[in-house]
Design an enzyme around this catalytic site. Structure first.
Site, PDB file in Angstrom:
ATOM      1  N   ASP A 156      75.687  41.775 -11.880  1.00 42.56           N
ATOM      2  CA  ASP A 156      76.012  43.195 -11.773  1.00 42.56           C
ATOM      3  C   ASP A 156      74.766  44.043 -11.982  1.00 42.56           C
ATOM      4  O   ASP A 156      74.071  43.916 -12.982  1.00 42.56           O
ATOM      5  CB  ASP A 156      77.063  43.574 -12.826  1.00 42.56           C
ATOM      6  CG  ASP A 156      78.401  42.915 -12.555  1.00 42.56           C
ATOM      7  OD1 ASP A 156      78.848  42.970 -11.398  1.00 42.56           O
ATOM      8  OD2 ASP A 156      78.988  42.348 -13.494  1.00 42.56           O
TER       9      ASP A 156
ATOM     10  N   ASP B 217      68.429  43.899 -14.623  1.00 41.05           N
ATOM     11  CA  ASP B 217      68.389  45.362 -14.567  1.00 41.05           C
ATOM     12  C   ASP B 217      68.466  46.005 -15.944  1.00 41.05           C
ATOM     13  O   ASP B 217      68.466  47.227 -16.054  1.00 41.05           O
ATOM     14  CB  ASP B 217      69.559  45.885 -13.717  1.00 41.05           C
ATOM     15  CG  ASP B 217      70.901  45.643 -14.399  1.00 41.05           C
ATOM     16  OD1 ASP B 217      71.253  44.472 -14.618  1.00 41.05           O
ATOM     17  OD2 ASP B 217      71.599  46.630 -14.723  1.00 41.05           O
TER      18      ASP B 217
ATOM     19  N   ASP C 211      70.454  38.010 -12.864  1.00 46.42           N
ATOM     20  CA  ASP C 211      71.625  38.707 -13.361  1.00 46.42           C
ATOM     21  C   ASP C 211      72.442  39.123 -12.133  1.00 46.42           C
ATOM     22  O   ASP C 211      71.907  39.177 -11.016  1.00 46.42           O
ATOM     23  CB  ASP C 211      71.198  39.928 -14.179  1.00 46.42           C
ATOM     24  CG  ASP C 211      72.384  40.738 -14.647  1.00 46.42           C
ATOM     25  OD1 ASP C 211      73.309  40.160 -15.234  1.00 46.42           O
ATOM     26  OD2 ASP C 211      72.390  41.961 -14.408  1.00 46.42           O
TER      27      ASP C 211
END
Length: 304
Positions: free
Chosen positions: A28, A245, A26
């Protein structure tokens, strides 16, 4: 998957690396926060490549095209190629063109990056940018004509989201023949100043409620992005690690795709969130990662 995830450390890093040929990141919250790169991310990506690992970048951020993402990777000095980058903007265009095989025009609620991916696939579109109606007048409701060629409403993050755009979208969606596609439904995203910002999911949910229609979501945690990658690259999900995240998107996506999952604690989800998921579920919880680590920086420290 029913036990608390394992901390990735120097004792298990060797087996972890040996069991995964491909790493999907991922962006961001993992590689950067907005424009601030996480320390040693370029070195981490380079080292994984030196170890013979394949690397892909997967993002629910639908405001950028693959080309725009590549420009950001270059600015941040992260080694990447366009065909390694899979944002939900590309997934939306891929779905409309090759999966749903829709003809006609797309009414877009979204940013220029999303529109660019439609253009790349020669998909006709209307609606992007500010709405041409000036303000809102209750006496003007229904006074404009809907384009009869529209066969799909595509919903991403739209900085120009307005009452007028919502009004048009729901009236297109009153037609059963018009498809409803959303890039993703992330409700929030982290910023580099410590605040969180409302995400695409806030806007999509408002449109779903108003139109009384559920959108087909193409971004994480749905598995279309993995299908895109498998269509173009020969990868084995069971020898792949998804690093993210967010339990609700990244980790759920990775587990649904039968990959190993690694949670980094620099973005949306915390260990408290993991603990709550563990306590509140009596069965197999697809939101629980196999491993966790503090950050991508710490991952680099372990493998360098």
């Amino acid at each position: 998957m029913t036990s608390f995830p394992v901390l990735l450390n120097k004792e298990n890093i060797g087996e972890f690396l040996a069991s995964n040929d491909t790493f999907m990141f991922d962006c961001d919250g993992v590689l950067w926060k907005q424009n601030n790169i996480v320390h040693y991310v370029p070195e981490l990506i380079k080292h994984l490549r030196q170890l013979g690992k394949r690397v892909f970048f997967i993002s629910n951020n639908n405001t950028k095209s693959r080309r725009q993402y590549l420009e950001k990777f270059s600015r941040l000095e992260i080694e990447a190629k366009e065909d390694e980058i899979y944002p939900s903007s590309y997934a939306a265009a891929y779905y409309i063109k090759y999966v749903a095989k829709l003809c006609g025009k797309v009414y877009v609620l979204g940013a220029p990056g999303l529109v660019e991916e439609l253009v790349n696939e020669n998909i006709k579109h209307i609606g992007s940018g500010p709405d041409e109606m000036k303000g809102y007048d209750i006496d003007l409701v229904g006074s404009y004509d809907l384009d009869p060629e529209v066969s799909c409403v595509l919903h991403g993050f739209d900085a120009y989201y307005s009452y007028n755009k919502l009004h048009k979208a729901i009236n297109y969606l009153l037609k059963d023949c018009v498809h409803f596609v959303a890039t993703n439904k992330d409700m929030i995203f982290p910023t580099d100043n410590g605040f969180v910002a409302p995400g695409t999911g806030c806007l999509v949910t408002a449109t779903e409620i108003s139109a009384k229609r559920k959108a087909t979501v193409v971004g994480k945690p749905e598995t279309l992005l993995m299908e895109c990658i498998k269509h173009k690259h020969d990868i084995d999900p069971e020898k792949t690690c998804m690093i993210g995240d967010n339990l609700d998107t990244d980790i759920l996506f990775g587990n649904r795709c039968n990959t190993t999952t690694l949670l980094v604690l620099t973005g949306v989800s915390t260990l408290d969130d993991v603990q709550r998921e563990q306590e509140n579920c009596q069965f197999k919880n697809m939101k629980l990662p196999h491993f966790y680590i503090k950050s991508a920086t710490h991952l680099y420290d372990l493998i360098k």
